[in-house]
Enzyme design. Structure first.
Site, PDB file in Angstrom:
ATOM      1  N   ALA A   2       0.828  -1.191   0.000  1.00  9.15           N
ATOM      2  CA  ALA A   2       0.000   0.000   0.000  1.00  9.15           C
ATOM      3  C   ALA A   2       0.867   1.246   0.000  1.00  9.15           C
ATOM      4  CB  ALA A   2      -0.919   0.000   1.204  1.00  9.15           C
ATOM      5  N   ASN A  75       2.299  -0.003   8.102  1.00  2.51           N
ATOM      6  CA  ASN A  75       1.212  -0.041   7.124  1.00  2.51           C
ATOM      7  C   ASN A  75       0.747  -1.481   6.936  1.00  2.51           C
ATOM      8  OD1 ASN A  75       3.909   0.545   5.583  1.00  2.51           O
ATOM      9  ND2 ASN A  75       2.660  -0.340   3.949  1.00  2.51           N
ATOM     10  N   ASP A  76       0.724  -2.021   5.752  1.00  4.25           N
ATOM     11  CA  ASP A  76       0.001  -3.248   5.422  1.00  4.25           C
ATOM     12  C   ASP A  76       0.203  -4.404   6.404  1.00  4.25           C
ATOM     13  OD1 ASP A  76       0.211  -1.561   3.266  1.00  4.25           O
ATOM     14  OD2 ASP A  76       0.569  -3.123   1.795  1.00  4.25           O
ATOM     15  N   PRO A  77      -0.893  -5.074   6.785  1.00  2.00           N
ATOM     16  CA  PRO A  77      -0.748  -6.374   7.446  1.00  2.00           C
ATOM     17  C   PRO A  77      -0.268  -7.390   6.415  1.00  2.00           C
ATOM     18  CG  PRO A  77      -3.059  -5.949   6.977  1.00  2.00           C
ATOM     19  CD  PRO A  77      -2.312  -4.715   6.582  1.00  2.00           C
TER      20      PRO A  77
END
Length: 596
Positions: A2, A75-77
Site C-alpha cells: 500500500a 502499514n500493510d498487514p
C-alpha cells in the site's frame, strides 16, 4: 504494498492523471476528489523524516486496544496465519522513523489475537532480489505443516520481483528467524509485457484438485487492473498462466489482492484450497489510485482457472467494500484452530507527515474481523473477533427508551474514549411512510454524496439517529455515526444510509488534516422495524458495524478537547419520527496485557 494516503490532490497529480487517464476516467477521479477522498497514487517519500529517530512518543490519540507498535510507522498487514498454537502477524514497518520508508517485515505473535508479543523483524532488505525493499505478501502453510512466506522484493533495477522465505528453525514455536534461499529466489520475475513497476503483493497460494499450486499477483496494464495467475508443482518453479485469473478495465493498479472461498451454507470459514459444491469465491483488490478496496463474490472455474463475478455484484470502483472508511491493504487468513476466516486491515493516520513525526508514530491495524457470506449470497458479513470481548469491563444498559426528535441522551458510567457499544433501534413499520424521498438522480451518486447533503445534524423523517462519539462537553468536537432511511417510490423500496462523519471531529485547523465523512448503504429489508449498530471507540479511531456487520466504516479522528476522561458519548435522534432504543449496552474497554 500500500502507498501513503495523502489528503489533497496536488496540481502535479492532476497533470499526471491527464497524461495517463482518458477524459472519461479523469472525470470519475474528479468526482471522487469532490467527495473528499482525494489521494495520490504514488509513494510519498519524506527524506527529511523517514530516518529521523523518534525521541518521544506522544500519547494523545494513541489507541488503547488496537494493534500498534510502541513507535514509528506501520502499514500493510502481511502474511497473517495460525501455526502450532500461535497467531502470527507480519506487517510493513519503518524501524527508523514515523513516515514511510526503510520498510521491513515486523513480526508479532499472539495466543488470542488480542495480546501480542513483538519478535525480531522477520524479513529485511539483504539480497539483490530485495535490496531496495521488502514489500507486502502472504503466508501459505504447505503439507507437512511447513509455512512459507511469499513477498515482493525491489531489486537494484527497481523491478518488483516475487520471493519466498522459510523458517530457519521449524521447531521454534515463535518462528523467530526466516531465511531466503538464494538458489531459488526470486521465484517470479516480470516477463515481457508485464509492468515491472506495478507487479506486487502475492497472495496466499491454493492447491487445485490436480495437485498444482496457484497464486495471484496484482498488476495493471494502462487502465486495466490485473490479477496475474502463476502455477507451480513444487512451490519453487512458477509459470505464468496464459491468462489472468481476472482483470477489469478502468480500475487502475490492483494492490494487495486477496482470493478465498466462502461457504454458501454455513458461517464457518474455509481453507484457502477448498473447492466444490456450496462454495463461492471472493476476489478483493486494493485500488492504488483511489485508496480504497472493493470486492466481488463469484465463481471460480478451476478447470479454466478463471474467476467470474456474479452479476449481482458491481465489478469496479463502485463495487462492494469491506469498509467504507479508512481501511486499506487488507488481508485474510484461515484460522485452522477455530475454523473461521479472519480479516486484517490497515487504518492509516489522517494528519500530515510532520505531525506523525512530531508524535512519533503512525498507523494502526483495525480490530481483526471474522468474515463469512451473507445468507443472500450477495455480500460478506464482518464482525469483530469474539476474543475482543474479553477486554470489556464496566458496562451500562438502556432498554425500551424512546427518542423523539432532537433527543440526545448521554451514556454515562463507562470510559467513552475507549469503549464498545452495541445498540438496537426499533421503529414501527408503519412509520416508514415518513421517510424522506430518495430523489431522482441520486441513484447515480455515491452514498457519500448523500451523506454530505444529509448529515447527522440535518433534520430528517426516519433518521438520522445513532451515536455521537468522542464528543466534547459543548459539542465543539464530535464524530456522529448514524442511520437515515429513504423511501424510493420509483423502485418501491427503502434505502438505508449509514454515515460516519469526522468533519467536526477536531478543532485542529491544519489544512493538511484529513477530516472526511464516510458513508455506505446498508442492505436491510426493515421488515422487523429494526436497525443495529456496534461501534468500537478507541481514542483516535471509531470502527462501526452496521446491521450485524453488513456495512462497516472506520474513521480516524483526533479530538483536542474530547480526549481521555473529557470525552462524551451520546445516543441521538434528529428525525421527526420517534425511534426506540430496544437495547443499548456499552462497555469500558481495558488495555490488553501485552500490546507489542
Amino acid at each position: 504494498m500500500a502507498r501513503v494516503l495523502l489528503v489533497r490532490m496536488q496540481k502535479s497529480t492532476l497533470h499526471m492523471l491527464r497524461s495517463i487517464w482518458d477524459v472519461g476516467l479523469l472525470l470519475v477521479v474528479l468526482i471522487l476528489c469532490s467527495n473528499g477522498v482525494a489521494v495520490e497514487g504514488s509513494h510519498k517519500v519524506y527524506p527529511q523524516y523517514q530516518s529521523l529517530s523518534v525521541s518521544e512518543v506522544k500519547t494523545p490519540g494513541r489507541t488503547g486496544y488496537h494493534f500498534q507498535p510502541p513507535r514509528n510507522w506501520i502499514n500493510d498487514p502481511n502474511g497473517p496465519m495460525y501455526f502450532n498454537g500461535y497467531y502470527h502477524l507480519f506487517y510493513q514497518y519503518n524501524p527508523k522513523g514515523a513516515t514511510w520508508g526503510n520498510i521491513v517485515w515486523a513480526h508479532s505473535v499472539s495466543k488470542d489475537l488480542v495480546n501480542w508479543e513483538p519478535l525480531p523483524h522477520a524479513i529485511s532488505p539483504s539480497e539483490p532480489f530485495d535490496i531496495r525493499g521488502c514489500w507486502s505478501g502472504s503466508a501459505t502453510v504447505l503439507p507437512g505443516n511447513k509455512p512459507v512466506i511469499l513477498y515482493t522484493g525491489i531489486d537494484p533495477q527497481e523491478r518488483q520481483v516475487q520471493n519466498y522465505a522459510v523458517p530457519k528453525n521449524i521447531s521454534d514455536p515463535y518462528l523467530r528467524e526466516w531465511v531466503k534461499p538464494l538458489e531459488h529466489n526470486p521465484i517470479v520475475t516480470p516477463t515481457k509485457g508485464i509492468n515491472a513497476s506495478a507487479f506486487r503483493d502475492p497472495t496466499t497460494a491454493w492447491r487445485g484438485k490436480d495437485g498444482i499450486w496457484r497464486m495471484i499477483i496484482g498488476s495493471k496494464n494502462k487502465r486495466r487492473g490485473i490479477a496475474y495467475l502463476y502455477k507451480s508443482c513444487d512451490f519453487l518453479k512458477w509459470v505464468k498462466h496464459k491468462h489472468p485469473l481476472h482483470s477489469r478495465s478502468e480500475t487502475g493498479m490492483w494492490e494487495c489482492p486477496d482470493f478465498f472461498p466462502v461457504s454458501t451454507k454455513h458461517n464457518v470459514g474455509l481453507e484457502t484450497s477448498a473447492a466444490g459444491e456450496d462454495i463461492k469465491h471472493v476476489l478483493k483488490v486494493s485500488l492504488d489510485l483511489t485508496r480504497y478496496e472493493y470486492y466481488t463474490v463469484g465463481t471460480y472455474d478451476e478447470r479454466k482457472d478463471r474467476y467470474v463475478p456474479d452479476g449481482c455484484t458491481v465489478d469496479g470502483w463502485k463495487g462492494l467494500r469491506y469498509d467504507y472508511g479508512n481501511f486499506y491493504a487488507s488481508k485474510t487468513f484461515y484460522d485452522t484452530d477455530k475454523k473461521r476466516r479472519i480479516l486484517w486491515g490497515w487504518a492509516n493516520e489522517s494528519d500530515s507527515a510532520l505531525n506523525d513525526t512530531a508524535k512519533g508514530w503512525a498507523g494502526i491495524q483495525a480490530i481483526p474481523r471474522e468474515v463469512w457470506l451473507d445468507h443472500s449470497g450477495k455480500q460478506l458479513i464482518q464482525w469483530p473477533i469474539k476474543e475482543i470481548e474479553g477486554l470489556r469491563s464496566e458496562h451500562v444498559e438502556l432498554v425500551n427508551l424512546e427518542l423523539t426528535y432532537g433527543s440526545k441522551i448521554e451514556i454515562e458510567g463507562i470510559t467513552p474514549a475507549q469503549a464498545d457499544v452495541e445498540i438496537t433501534f426499533e421503529f414501527p413499520r408503519s412509520s416508514l411512510k415518513n421517510a424522506e424521498e430518495f430523489e431522482d438522480g441520486w441513484e447515480k451518486l455515491d452514498a457519500l454524496d448523500i451523506c454530505k447533503k444529509k448529515g447527522a445534524n440535518v433534520k430528517g423523517g426516519v433518521g438520522p439517529f445513532g451515536l455521537v462519539t468522542l464528543a466534547s462537553q459543548n459539542l465543539e468536537e464530535l464524530t456522529p455515526v448514524s442511520f437515515r432511511i429513504f423511501r424510493d417510490t420509483a423502485r418501491d423500496k427503502y434505502i438505508t444510509l449509514m454515515c460516519s462523519d469526522a468533519t467536526r471531529s477536531s478543532l485542529f485547523q491544519d489544512k493538511k488534516w484529513y477530516k472526511p465523512a464516510f458513508a455506505g448503504y446498508v442492505d436491510a429489508d426493515l421488515t422487523d422495524g429494526k436497525l443495529s449498530l456496534r461501534s468500537l471507540i478507541d481514542h483516535s479511531v471509531v470502527e462501526s458495524f452496521g446491521h450485524g456487520g453488513k456495512t462497516c466504516i472506520t474513521s480516524r479522528v483526533y479530538p483536542t478537547l474530547a480526549i481521555k476522561d473529557k470525552a462524551h458519548l451520546y445516543v441521538f435522534n434528529n428525525g421527526t419520527t420517534p425511534v426506540k432504543i430496544e437495547k443499548l449496552t456499552a462497555w469500558s474497554m481495558k488495555r490488553p496485557n501485552k500490546m507489542n
